[in-house]
Scaffold this active site. Sequence first.
Site, mmCIF file in Angstrom:
data_model
loop_
_atom_site.group_PDB
_atom_site.id
_atom_site.type_symbol
_atom_site.label_atom_id
_atom_site.label_comp_id
_atom_site.label_asym_id
_atom_site.label_seq_id
_atom_site.Cartn_x
_atom_site.Cartn_y
_atom_site.Cartn_z
ATOM 1 N N GLN A 123 0.854 -1.189 0.014
ATOM 2 C CA GLN A 123 0.062 -0.061 -0.034
ATOM 3 C C GLN A 123 0.917 1.350 -0.098
ATOM 4 O OE1 GLN A 123 -2.151 1.553 3.595
ATOM 5 N NE2 GLN A 123 -3.872 0.926 2.744
ATOM 6 N N TYR A 130 -5.839 11.072 4.284
ATOM 7 C CA TYR A 130 -4.508 11.463 3.679
ATOM 8 C C TYR A 130 -4.679 12.170 2.457
ATOM 9 C CZ TYR A 130 -3.309 8.367 7.652
ATOM 10 O OH TYR A 130 -3.144 7.924 8.896
ATOM 11 N N ARG A 173 -7.860 1.926 -1.831
ATOM 12 C CA ARG A 173 -8.646 1.813 -0.775
ATOM 13 C C ARG A 173 -9.217 3.217 -0.659
ATOM 14 N NH1 ARG A 173 -6.793 0.685 5.691
ATOM 15 N NH2 ARG A 173 -8.311 -1.103 5.753
#
Length: 367
Positions: free
Chosen positions: A100, A180, A227
């Site tokens: 990731q 984020y 994601r």
Amino acid sequence: MDHLFTPIKLGAYTLSHRVVLAPMTRLRTIQPGDIPSPMMADFYGQRASEGGFVLIEGVSISIVARSYLGAASWFDDSQTAGWKAIVRAVHAKGGRVFMQLIHGGRQSHVEMTGGVAPVAPSVVPFEGVALTKDGFVPVSPHRALDISEIPGIVEEFRVAAKRARDAGFDGVELHGANGYLVDQFIQDGSNKRTDAYGGPVENRVRFLRECVEALISVWGADRVGVRISPSGEWGDISDSDPEATFSHVAKVLNDYGIAYMHVIDPRIKGDETLHEGHAPVAAKSLRAFFKHPIIAAGGFDGASAEALVAAGDADLVAFGRHFTSNPDLPYRLKHRLPLTPYVRAAFWGGTEKHYSDFPTYDGVSAA
């Protein structure tokens, strides 16, 4: 557990079961330098299984992308050997492993970013913390990215994806969730831009598109996942119309034909359950817009994961907290065996204790 333990094709790969190790920031790198540690290789190898799917915790793509001291990074050759050891550990058990990739954006502190202000789509004051040598501290003031800087960050994602490919990983996941940088662009609570990256949702997902395309250019679409966290609260993130925003995101990702979309349920915030007893809703609400495999995450146990997959609302389920203390979680779920309780105090940093020293069920029985 009939549905959780049936094979499934996930992009380029066929998995033997649908129990996924969720990406979890555990703060176990060697400092200084964010070097992946031997205990991280032990941790991931222990939780790999034949035909299983492992997602590596968020890996920062640059110094400015970092948010937490001890978290994973990959922007320097000194970090390569540790990542290769993790790949070997997972592959030795017959598992598949994706890395990731993350940019923390405004969710950071000058001690983590090399002394420069954290970056974001826009300057929007918010409540957030970063982890430095002094512990969790309020984030540093951030600045808005100039439009000319954005291609450079997209390129950093591409370079990190190439590093992962060259080290033997099986694919990469873009972290577009949890407040984020990618998520900051998507949601209008944090994106107040008036240029090509702000305003209508089509513009706000432009950065997501460019990052996805950069990863696909290295891996191909069938080895890339994304994601997202619709209505998530981590990082003080928000959107005025999350249903419209994330249905659009799901349509965009569907058109790319990526390997999967990884959806965090809003009943979860980081490692905490916000709404005990609430049914999972995120994957189900997006199923109509995304026709490829969906991984659901957020507070599942074996029974609720089986029910979700049986209902067709998701295809795989990612486990975090239960996987921390049960390295053989797929085996335990399949055979309905007791689970070892997790140790929350060891989630965020520490040693091997309550990290890579949990025994398998057979080990518990033998002891």
